[in-house]
Design an enzyme around this catalytic site. Structure first.
Site, PDB file in Angstrom:
ATOM      1  CG  HIS A 216     -15.034  87.400  13.128  1.00 47.10           C
ATOM      2  ND1 HIS A 216     -14.491  88.333  12.070  1.00 47.10           N
ATOM      3  CD2 HIS A 216     -15.352  88.384  14.221  1.00 47.10           C
ATOM      4  CE1 HIS A 216     -14.069  89.221  12.545  1.00 47.10           C
ATOM      5  NE2 HIS A 216     -14.737  89.412  13.709  1.00 47.10           N
TER       6      HIS A 216
ATOM      7  CE  LYS B 141     -10.691  91.061  14.765  1.00 46.58           C
ATOM      8  NZ  LYS B 141     -11.256  92.058  13.856  1.00 46.58           N
TER       9      LYS B 141
ATOM     10  CD  GLU C  55     -18.061  91.490  15.527  1.00 52.75           C
ATOM     11  OE1 GLU C  55     -17.409  92.159  16.467  1.00 52.75           O
ATOM     12  OE2 GLU C  55     -17.507  90.682  14.787  1.00 52.75           O
TER      13      GLU C  55
ATOM     14  CG  ASN D 263     -12.049  88.111  17.484  1.00 52.66           C
ATOM     15  OD1 ASN D 263     -11.208  87.539  17.453  1.00 52.66           O
ATOM     16  ND2 ASN D 263     -12.657  88.476  16.400  1.00 52.66           N
TER      17      ASN D 263
ATOM     18  CD  GLU E  83     -11.398  89.940  10.766  1.00 53.91           C
ATOM     19  OE1 GLU E  83     -11.003  89.177  11.664  1.00 53.91           O
ATOM     20  OE2 GLU E  83     -11.949  91.255  11.274  1.00 53.91           O
TER      21      GLU E  83
ATOM     22  N   GLY F 144     -12.637  97.129  12.779  1.00 60.89           N
ATOM     23  CA  GLY F 144     -11.080  97.352  12.636  1.00 60.89           C
ATOM     24  C   GLY F 144     -10.770  98.875  12.000  1.00 60.89           C
TER      25      GLY F 144
ATOM     26  CB  SER G 219     -14.211 100.767  15.645  1.00 59.68           C
ATOM     27  OG  SER G 219     -13.612 100.206  14.404  1.00 59.68           O
TER      28      SER G 219
HETATM   29  P1  PGA Z   1     -12.630  95.597  16.128  1.00 58.57           P
HETATM   30  O1  PGA Z   1     -12.886  94.166  15.743  1.00 58.57           O
HETATM   31  O2  PGA Z   1     -12.888  95.967  17.649  1.00 58.57           O
HETATM   32  O3  PGA Z   1     -11.077  95.691  16.147  1.00 58.57           O
HETATM   33  O4  PGA Z   1     -13.311  96.688  15.212  1.00 58.57           O
HETATM   34  C1  PGA Z   1     -14.118  93.592  16.205  1.00 58.57           C
HETATM   35  C2  PGA Z   1     -14.350  92.167  15.813  1.00 58.57           C
HETATM   36  O5  PGA Z   1     -14.025  91.905  14.588  1.00 58.57           O
HETATM   37  O6  PGA Z   1     -14.843  91.289  16.465  1.00 58.57           O
END
Ligand code: PGA
Length: 253
Positions: free
Chosen positions: A97, A11, A169, A9, A99, A175, A215
């Site tokens: 997701h 983003k 997640e 992803n 976000e 992140g 992460s």
């Molecule tokens: P990240 O993001 O690996 O940077 O923690 C995962 C995601 O949001 O799908």
């Protein structure tokens, strides 16, 4: 047998040049064996999708979008439909997701409409769920994830849900560099699988893929993948670096 699945992803990252360079590097560095044994997808920003689809032709790496709107077409300024994504060669789409849930403010009801529209339009949704840190601390993980799964998939038949990949997640792991321990992740994955068995049937629960995200890095991917109910990984930050993403794909074999 559930075939492992690793999705990146991106983003709101990359540009017209680096998006294509990144997928070329990923495609050329992924071993033949990994290509055969792992499904791989990347989810670039909308504006680079077409270039990425073109660059990945015949590579075996699939392309997904990060969002869709649930209407087919019409006066919905700024929105993109599932048929448009299908038209340019997308296979997957992220729905729900964290976000989009917590930064943009999408509700379970909206995510449900998007997931249903994705399936109807012939896309394979990667349907994301996960709790906030306050919810985990208040021992509400099970309650929150159960609500997100039930509401997000409401009204969808077992046949439709067989097109879905679920991604767990935990929001506090995205992140932040704070990965859930393999045991913490496994516990929630097993819960989701059990819930799907109750909502649908044992066959669907056994066949559906549940990815872990939050992460994921080359140094923790293998251990996560060793868990019984972890069938793949949804990777954010580390999917922007070809070497890291390829190492994660190799670890998922
Ligand atoms: P990240 O993001 O690996 O940077 O923690 C995962 C995601 O949001 O799908």
């Amino acid at each position: 047998m559930r075939k492992p699945f690793v999705a990146g992803n991106w983003k709101m990252n990359t540009d017209s040049h680096t998006s294509v360079e990144l997928v070329k590097a990923i495609a050329s560095r992924t071993s033949e064996a990994a290509r055969r044994s792992v499904h791989v997808a990347v989810c670039p920003p909308f504006v680079y999708l077409q270039n990425v689809v073109n660059a990945l032709r015949k590579s075996g790496v699939a392309v997904g979008a990060q969002d869709i709107y649930y209407e087919k077409e019409g006066a919905f300024t700024g929105e993109i439909s599932s048929s448009m994504l299908k038209d340019i060669g997308c296979t997957y789409v992220l729905c729900g997701h964290s976000e989009r849930r917590h930064v943009i403010g999408e509700s379970d009801e909206l995510i449900n409409k998007k997931t249903a529209a994705a399936i109807l339009g012939g896309l394979l949704p990667i349907f994301c769920v996960g709790e906030l840190i306050e919810e985990r601390k208040a021992s509400k993980t099970e309650e929150v994830v159960t609500r997100q799964v039930k509401k997000g998939l409401a009204g969808l038949s077992a046949e439709k849900v067989s097109a879905v990949t679920v991604a767990y997640e935990p929001v506090w792991a995205i992140g932040t560099g704070l990965t859930a321990t393999p045991q913490q992740a496994q516990e929630v994955h097993a819960l989701i699988r059990k819930l799907l068995g109750q909502m649908y049937d044992a066959k669907l629960a056994e066949e559906i893929r549940i990815l872990y995200g939050g992460s994921v890095k080359p140094n923790n991917a293998a251990e996560l993948m060793h868990q019984q109910d972890i069938d793949g990984l949804l990777v954010g930050g580390a999917s922007l670096n070809a070497d890291d993403f390829v190492a994660i794909i190799q670890a998922a074999m």
